[in-house]
Design a protein around this motif. Sequence first.
Motif, PDB file in Angstrom:
ATOM      1  N   MET A   1      27.755   5.214  13.106  1.00 21.82           N
ATOM      2  CA  MET A   1      27.333   6.329  13.953  1.00 21.82           C
ATOM      3  C   MET A   1      26.965   5.817  15.346  1.00 21.82           C
ATOM      4  O   MET A   1      26.265   4.811  15.482  1.00 21.82           O
ATOM      5  CB  MET A   1      26.130   7.039  13.329  1.00 21.82           C
ATOM      6  CG  MET A   1      26.500   7.897  12.132  1.00 21.82           C
ATOM      7  SD  MET A   1      25.068   8.654  11.330  1.00 21.82           S
ATOM      8  CE  MET A   1      24.531   7.278  10.312  1.00 21.82           C
ATOM      9  N   GLU A   2      27.440   6.511  16.343  1.00 16.94           N
ATOM     10  CA  GLU A   2      27.160   6.114  17.715  1.00 16.94           C
ATOM     11  C   GLU A   2      25.755   6.556  18.119  1.00 16.94           C
ATOM     12  O   GLU A   2      25.269   7.601  17.683  1.00 16.94           O
ATOM     13  CB  GLU A   2      28.169   6.751  18.682  1.00 16.94           C
ATOM     14  CG  GLU A   2      29.621   6.455  18.347  1.00 16.94           C
ATOM     15  CD  GLU A   2      30.215   7.413  17.333  1.00 16.94           C
ATOM     16  OE1 GLU A   2      31.421   7.335  17.095  1.00 16.94           O
ATOM     17  OE2 GLU A   2      29.464   8.248  16.767  1.00 16.94           O
ATOM     18  N   THR A   3      25.115   5.740  18.956  1.00 22.02           N
ATOM     19  CA  THR A   3      23.773   6.061  19.432  1.00 22.02           C
ATOM     20  C   THR A   3      23.712   5.870  20.939  1.00 22.02           C
ATOM     21  O   THR A   3      24.525   5.158  21.545  1.00 22.02           O
ATOM     22  CB  THR A   3      22.704   5.180  18.766  1.00 22.02           C
ATOM     23  OG1 THR A   3      22.936   3.807  19.122  1.00 22.02           O
ATOM     24  CG2 THR A   3      22.725   5.331  17.257  1.00 22.02           C
ATOM     25  N   LEU A   4      22.717   6.516  21.532  1.00 17.14           N
ATOM     26  CA  LEU A   4      22.463   6.397  22.965  1.00 17.14           C
ATOM     27  C   LEU A   4      20.973   6.589  23.184  1.00 17.14           C
ATOM     28  O   LEU A   4      20.379   7.523  22.640  1.00 17.14           O
ATOM     29  CB  LEU A   4      23.254   7.467  23.734  1.00 17.14           C
ATOM     30  CG  LEU A   4      22.994   7.567  25.240  1.00 17.14           C
ATOM     31  CD1 LEU A   4      23.493   6.310  25.964  1.00 17.14           C
ATOM     32  CD2 LEU A   4      23.668   8.814  25.814  1.00 17.14           C
ATOM     33  N   GLU A   5      20.369   5.694  23.960  1.00 12.88           N
ATOM     34  CA  GLU A   5      18.957   5.839  24.302  1.00 12.88           C
ATOM     35  C   GLU A   5      18.837   6.206  25.768  1.00 12.88           C
ATOM     36  O   GLU A   5      19.401   5.549  26.644  1.00 12.88           O
ATOM     37  CB  GLU A   5      18.184   4.557  23.980  1.00 12.88           C
ATOM     38  CG  GLU A   5      18.139   4.275  22.483  1.00 12.88           C
ATOM     39  CD  GLU A   5      17.166   3.173  22.101  1.00 12.88           C
ATOM     40  OE1 GLU A   5      16.286   2.852  22.949  1.00 12.88           O
ATOM     41  OE2 GLU A   5      17.266   2.647  20.977  1.00 12.88           O
ATOM     42  N   VAL A   6      18.107   7.286  26.023  1.00 16.85           N
ATOM     43  CA  VAL A   6      17.869   7.770  27.378  1.00 16.85           C
ATOM     44  C   VAL A   6      16.364   7.943  27.518  1.00 16.85           C
ATOM     45  O   VAL A   6      15.781   8.869  26.950  1.00 16.85           O
ATOM     46  CB  VAL A   6      18.588   9.112  27.640  1.00 16.85           C
ATOM     47  CG1 VAL A   6      18.350   9.575  29.076  1.00 16.85           C
ATOM     48  CG2 VAL A   6      20.083   8.992  27.360  1.00 16.85           C
ATOM     49  N   GLY A   7      15.734   7.034  28.232  1.00 15.17           N
ATOM     50  CA  GLY A   7      14.279   7.061  28.279  1.00 15.17           C
ATOM     51  C   GLY A   7      13.721   6.910  26.877  1.00 15.17           C
ATOM     52  O   GLY A   7      14.147   6.048  26.103  1.00 15.17           O
ATOM     53  N   ARG A   8      12.792   7.771  26.501  1.00 16.69           N
ATOM     54  CA  ARG A   8      12.185   7.683  25.174  1.00 16.69           C
ATOM     55  C   ARG A   8      12.965   8.487  24.139  1.00 16.69           C
ATOM     56  O   ARG A   8      12.541   8.582  22.970  1.00 16.69           O
ATOM     57  CB  ARG A   8      10.730   8.138  25.227  1.00 16.69           C
ATOM     58  CG  ARG A   8      10.513   9.603  25.508  1.00 16.69           C
ATOM     59  CD  ARG A   8       9.017   9.921  25.664  1.00 16.69           C
ATOM     60  NE  ARG A   8       8.741  11.332  25.558  1.00 16.69           N
ATOM     61  CZ  ARG A   8       8.919  12.220  26.526  1.00 16.69           C
ATOM     62  NH1 ARG A   8       9.388  11.817  27.706  1.00 16.69           N
ATOM     63  NH2 ARG A   8       8.634  13.494  26.334  1.00 16.69           N
TER      64      ARG A   8
END
Length: 284
Positions: free
Chosen positions: A1-8
């Motif tokens: 599964m793809e993930t992305l973190e944007v800030g918190r």
Amino acid sequence: METLEVGRAKLTWLNGGVNHLDGGAMFGVVPKPLWTRKYPVNEKNQIELRTDPILLQIDGKNFLIDSGIGVHKFTEKQIRNFGVLEQSNVEQSLQELAMTTLDIDGVLMTHLHFDHASGLTKWQEENLVPAFENATIYTTEVEWYEMRNPNLRSQNTYWEDNWKPVQQQVETFSGELEVVPGLMMIHTGGHSDGHAILVFEEGEEVFIHMADIMPTHAHQNPLWVLAYDDYPVTSVHQKEKWMKTGYAKKAWYTFYHDAHYRALKFDTKGELINQVPRQRYSYE
């Protein structure tokens, strides 16, 4: 599964199924020689459209952005007409993350068309019950009214099976709703009268989820809107506004439908500077 973190905020794409819709309808008045340069089409003139909810984890809460197409929610005719080659595996995706449907605190519904809302309910023996038992379901007041009172045009996409079992979980808003600090649901109209987008900002970190105002990366041009849109001129104006906003902030744009990209980031001129490609799996 793809993930992305944007800030918190952490975003993880779950497996919500796939359908295939007419490419001409998905690109409206745009000539086929133009849109086929940007998005693949099959021999039936259909394009592949994922229906993958995004698990949004922030401030100790677990939210879903839309719900997938569900399981066993379509007739054989609908499966054929909508090109449903894979139904939802959201529960399995959650299991891989050591989670269950009970862990979902809220479902952020951009709108309630069947390809976004069919995953809100599931079969329990011969009855339809809520798929996310503890979740509050957020949608615009306008969309909730349309869902329960469809007109001649919209009755094919607003299904009673998708709202009756969950009506006690629904919380509506008008205009804007701050879900948690920095995370906004914003009513845009356009694709449907009650359509909403999501915008998250934390300092210089931003993501914008345009939902069906920009369902795929190939819809970046503000003038490329869907024949399915109830109010296409509104879609054009809203897309123009939020693309300018996102370009200025170098925001991530996230996708529910795109079969090729999970998220894209553009510079201030609208040129691509970063991407999260969608992984392909052996069973596809």
